[in-house]
Structure formats: structure tokens, C-alpha cells
Design a protein around this motif. Structure first.
Motif, PDB file in Angstrom:
ATOM      1  N   HIS A 133       6.355  11.395  -2.449  1.00 11.18           N
ATOM      2  CA  HIS A 133       7.168  10.422  -3.174  1.00 11.18           C
ATOM      3  C   HIS A 133       8.646  10.817  -3.132  1.00 11.18           C
ATOM      4  O   HIS A 133       9.525   9.968  -2.917  1.00 11.18           O
ATOM      5  CB  HIS A 133       6.685  10.330  -4.627  1.00 11.18           C
ATOM      6  CG  HIS A 133       7.403   9.305  -5.438  1.00 11.18           C
ATOM      7  ND1 HIS A 133       7.305   7.953  -5.194  1.00 11.18           N
ATOM      8  CD2 HIS A 133       8.253   9.435  -6.498  1.00 11.18           C
ATOM      9  CE1 HIS A 133       8.046   7.291  -6.061  1.00 11.18           C
ATOM     10  NE2 HIS A 133       8.634   8.170  -6.854  1.00 11.18           N
TER      11      HIS A 133
ATOM     12  N   THR B 242       0.841  -1.199   0.000  1.00 16.56           N
ATOM     13  CA  THR B 242       0.000   0.000   0.000  1.00 16.56           C
ATOM     14  C   THR B 242       0.873   1.244   0.000  1.00 16.56           C
ATOM     15  O   THR B 242       1.798   1.360   0.798  1.00 16.56           O
ATOM     16  CB  THR B 242      -0.907   0.029   1.240  1.00 16.56           C
ATOM     17  OG1 THR B 242      -1.670  -1.175   1.286  1.00 16.56           O
ATOM     18  CG2 THR B 242      -1.852   1.213   1.181  1.00 16.56           C
ATOM     19  N   ARG B 243       0.600   2.153  -0.911  1.00 16.77           N
ATOM     20  CA  ARG B 243       1.410   3.371  -0.994  1.00 16.77           C
ATOM     21  C   ARG B 243       1.212   4.222   0.256  1.00 16.77           C
ATOM     22  O   ARG B 243       0.134   4.268   0.839  1.00 16.77           O
ATOM     23  CB  ARG B 243       1.028   4.175  -2.240  1.00 16.77           C
ATOM     24  CG  ARG B 243       1.340   3.467  -3.554  1.00 16.77           C
ATOM     25  CD  ARG B 243       0.966   4.344  -4.723  1.00 16.77           C
ATOM     26  NE  ARG B 243       1.264   3.726  -5.998  1.00 16.77           N
ATOM     27  CZ  ARG B 243       0.409   2.928  -6.663  1.00 16.77           C
ATOM     28  NH1 ARG B 243      -0.790   2.680  -6.129  1.00 16.77           N
ATOM     29  NH2 ARG B 243       0.738   2.390  -7.815  1.00 16.77           N
TER      30      ARG B 243
ATOM     31  N   GLU C 239       9.984  10.496   0.469  1.00 12.73           N
ATOM     32  CA  GLU C 239      10.148   9.080   0.802  1.00 12.73           C
ATOM     33  C   GLU C 239      11.482   8.558   0.284  1.00 12.73           C
ATOM     34  O   GLU C 239      12.215   7.853   0.993  1.00 12.73           O
ATOM     35  CB  GLU C 239       8.988   8.293   0.205  1.00 12.73           C
ATOM     36  CG  GLU C 239       8.941   6.838   0.593  1.00 12.73           C
ATOM     37  CD  GLU C 239       7.731   6.138   0.001  1.00 12.73           C
ATOM     38  OE1 GLU C 239       7.800   4.910  -0.191  1.00 12.73           O
ATOM     39  OE2 GLU C 239       6.722   6.810  -0.287  1.00 12.73           O
TER      40      GLU C 239
ATOM     41  N   TRP D  68       1.056   7.415   0.534  1.00 15.15           N
ATOM     42  CA  TRP D  68       0.122   8.515   0.389  1.00 15.15           C
ATOM     43  C   TRP D  68      -1.319   8.042   0.616  1.00 15.15           C
ATOM     44  O   TRP D  68      -2.156   8.798   1.106  1.00 15.15           O
ATOM     45  CB  TRP D  68       0.265   9.192  -0.976  1.00 15.15           C
ATOM     46  CG  TRP D  68      -0.233   8.407  -2.152  1.00 15.15           C
ATOM     47  CD1 TRP D  68       0.499   7.595  -2.965  1.00 15.15           C
ATOM     48  CD2 TRP D  68      -1.578   8.378  -2.654  1.00 15.15           C
ATOM     49  NE1 TRP D  68      -0.305   7.049  -3.944  1.00 15.15           N
ATOM     50  CE2 TRP D  68      -1.578   7.520  -3.787  1.00 15.15           C
ATOM     51  CE3 TRP D  68      -2.765   8.985  -2.273  1.00 15.15           C
ATOM     52  CZ2 TRP D  68      -2.729   7.247  -4.521  1.00 15.15           C
ATOM     53  CZ3 TRP D  68      -3.917   8.721  -3.004  1.00 15.15           C
ATOM     54  CH2 TRP D  68      -3.884   7.868  -4.112  1.00 15.15           C
TER      55      TRP D  68
END
Length: 262
Positions: free
Chosen positions: A247, A96-97, A250, A99
């Protein structure tokens, strides 16, 4: 269909994790009372600074700020708590991302803040003898929904910097003070120095607060939906920027080994 089910499950799990509703006394004193007292504090300041006839416009502006503050602090401290528990790296490594997790967490906390807004507006309206009509209530609900979305997007954007910073309070307090000063919730934007008056139009809630104040003043115009449309567009822009920034942050945090650095 499974994607939608997972989305709502994450909202439910996030609420259960963050909520302290099991202890009703703590819930009343922290989750419910603090936002209401904040609204009451600024409303009383406006009451004595601008007079009783204008207090409703400043009360309604601060009620919208409650939603924004909840989005900023709850989402920001989500990533901070994951750092503290050493589980942020597990979230980054999961399918799961990140964000998606942050977004659903923001969504669940906003639901809690709406209850504080409704109760706070009701209590302050009774204390300060602010009258409401059906048209005002319906118009304010529309403004509140738009404010919820743009606040969530803005809080999501600021939470991205928690990944590369250990100063959680600095990030969240900076975001909240920017909104407190520049959105026109407590004093007219025209009172700002001219060199700073370019800031409010690019911030969330500026247009929502302006429309809400017009509603309370009884000056709601036919084209009042146009600022709300612009606010929605701004919310989508913040959301897209937040996803891109998260992104990048991260990757930077993984490269520097600072995912679980406190």
C-alpha cells in the motif's frame, strides 16, 4: 459467494497467462526440469561434501527452497511484466486491490512448483537411494504445506519493492540468496558467524527445513509441530507486513510517476 468465485477465477487466469504448458517441450525443460536440476545439483554437492549417509537432509532442504524461489521470482516478475506491458497503472486504478491480484498470482504459481518438488524428490530419492516410509511422507507433506504458505508470504513482501525499483533481478536475486545462505538448507546454521546467527530465526523456511531434516534423519520428536506453528505465525506476519508495504509503495510509485518506469 461471488468474492470466492472471483478469487478462483483470478488464480485460473494467472495460471493461463504464465503457464507455457501448451508447449510441452518448453514446459518440461523450463518449468519442470530447472527446479529438479537445481535440487539435484545441491544434493550432489552435499553428497560429496558430507557423505552419502547425510545427503537426504540436504536434499529435503533444497526441495523446500524450490517452492520459495518460485514464489519470489514468479510474483516479482508478475509486477515487472505488468510494468513492461504498461498495464500496472490500470491494475492500480481498478476496483480490485493490487495485493489481491499479487496474492492470487503467488497462489497459482506455487501450485506449479509443488509438482516440481514431488517429481524432484522422487527422482533424487531413486538416484541417491534415499528410502521413504509412510510416516515420513505424511510428515513431509505437512511441512511442505507450511513451507508453501510462508514462502508465498515472503515472496509477496519482496515483490512490493518492484513498484519503486527498476532493478527486478537485484530484488529477486537478493531475496533468493538470503534464503539460500541463511536457512540451513545447505550447511548448518551453527557454521554461520555468530554476529549473523540472529538472521535465520526471522527468515521463512528456517524452521520448516529444520523439521524436514529431522524427519529424514529419523529424529522426529513429539513437539515437532511447535516449530511449524511458529512458522505459520511468521507467515501471517510477513503477509500483513506485505499488504501494508505494498500500500505504501503503491502510493510512492503514483506520487513519483514510476508505476510504468522500466
Amino acid at each position: 459467494m461471488e468474492v470466492i468465485n472471483r478469487f478462483f477465477r483470478r488464480i485460473k487466469f494467472s495460471y493461463k497467462r504464465d503457464s507455457i504448458i501448451s508447449d510441452w517441450r518448453t514446459y518440461l525443460m523450463v518449468d519442470l526440469s530447472l527446479p529438479i536440476l537445481q535440487m539435484l545439483c545441491y544434493s550432489l554437492i552435499a553428497y560429496y561434501a558430507y557423505g552419502p549417509e547425510k545427503v537426504s537432509r540436504w536434499m529435503i532442504g533444497n526441495s523446500l527452497l524450490v517452492v520459495a524461489f518460485t514464489a519470489i521470482y514468479r510474483v516479482g516478475f508478475l509486477l515487472s511484466s505488468e510494468k513492461y506491458n504498461g498495464t500496472l497503472s490500470l491494475l492500480v486504478a481498478s476496483k480490485t486491490r493490487l495485493w489481491e491480484i499479487s496474492f492470487t498470482s503467488a497462489f497459482s504459481t506455487i501450485i506449479q512448483s509443488l509438482l516440481s518438488v514431488f517429481i524432484g524428490v522422487t527422482v533424487i530419492s531413486l538416484l541417491l537411494h534415499i528410502s521413504w516410509t509412510t510416516s515420513k511422507v505424511l510428515a513431509f507433506l505437512l511441512v511442505l504445506l507450511v513451507a508453501v504458505f510462508v514462502s508465498m508470504s515472503f515472496g509477496f513482501l519482496f515483490s512490493c519493492f518492484i513498484l519503486v525499483s527498476t532493478e527486478v533481478h537485484l530484488v529477486t536475486n537478493t531475496a533468493s540468496q538470503i534464503l539460500l545462505i541463511f536457512t540451513g538448507a545447505n550447511f548448518p546454521i551453527s557454521s554461520l558467524p555468530k554476529v549473523l546467527q540472529f538472521i535465520p530465526p526471522i527468515l521463512p523456511l528456517t524452521r520448516s527445513i529444520s523439521v524436514a531434516q529431522s524427519i529424514m534423519d529419523g529424529n522426529m520428536q513429539v513437539g515437532f509441530l511447535n516449530p511449524l506453528k511458529a512458522e505459520m505465525i511468521l507467515g501471517f506476519i510477513y503477509l500483513l507486513i506485505a499488504v501494508a508495504v505494498l500500500h505504501i509503495m503503491e502510493k510512492v510509485a503514483v506520487k513519483n510517476g514510476s508505476l510504468d518506469m522500466l
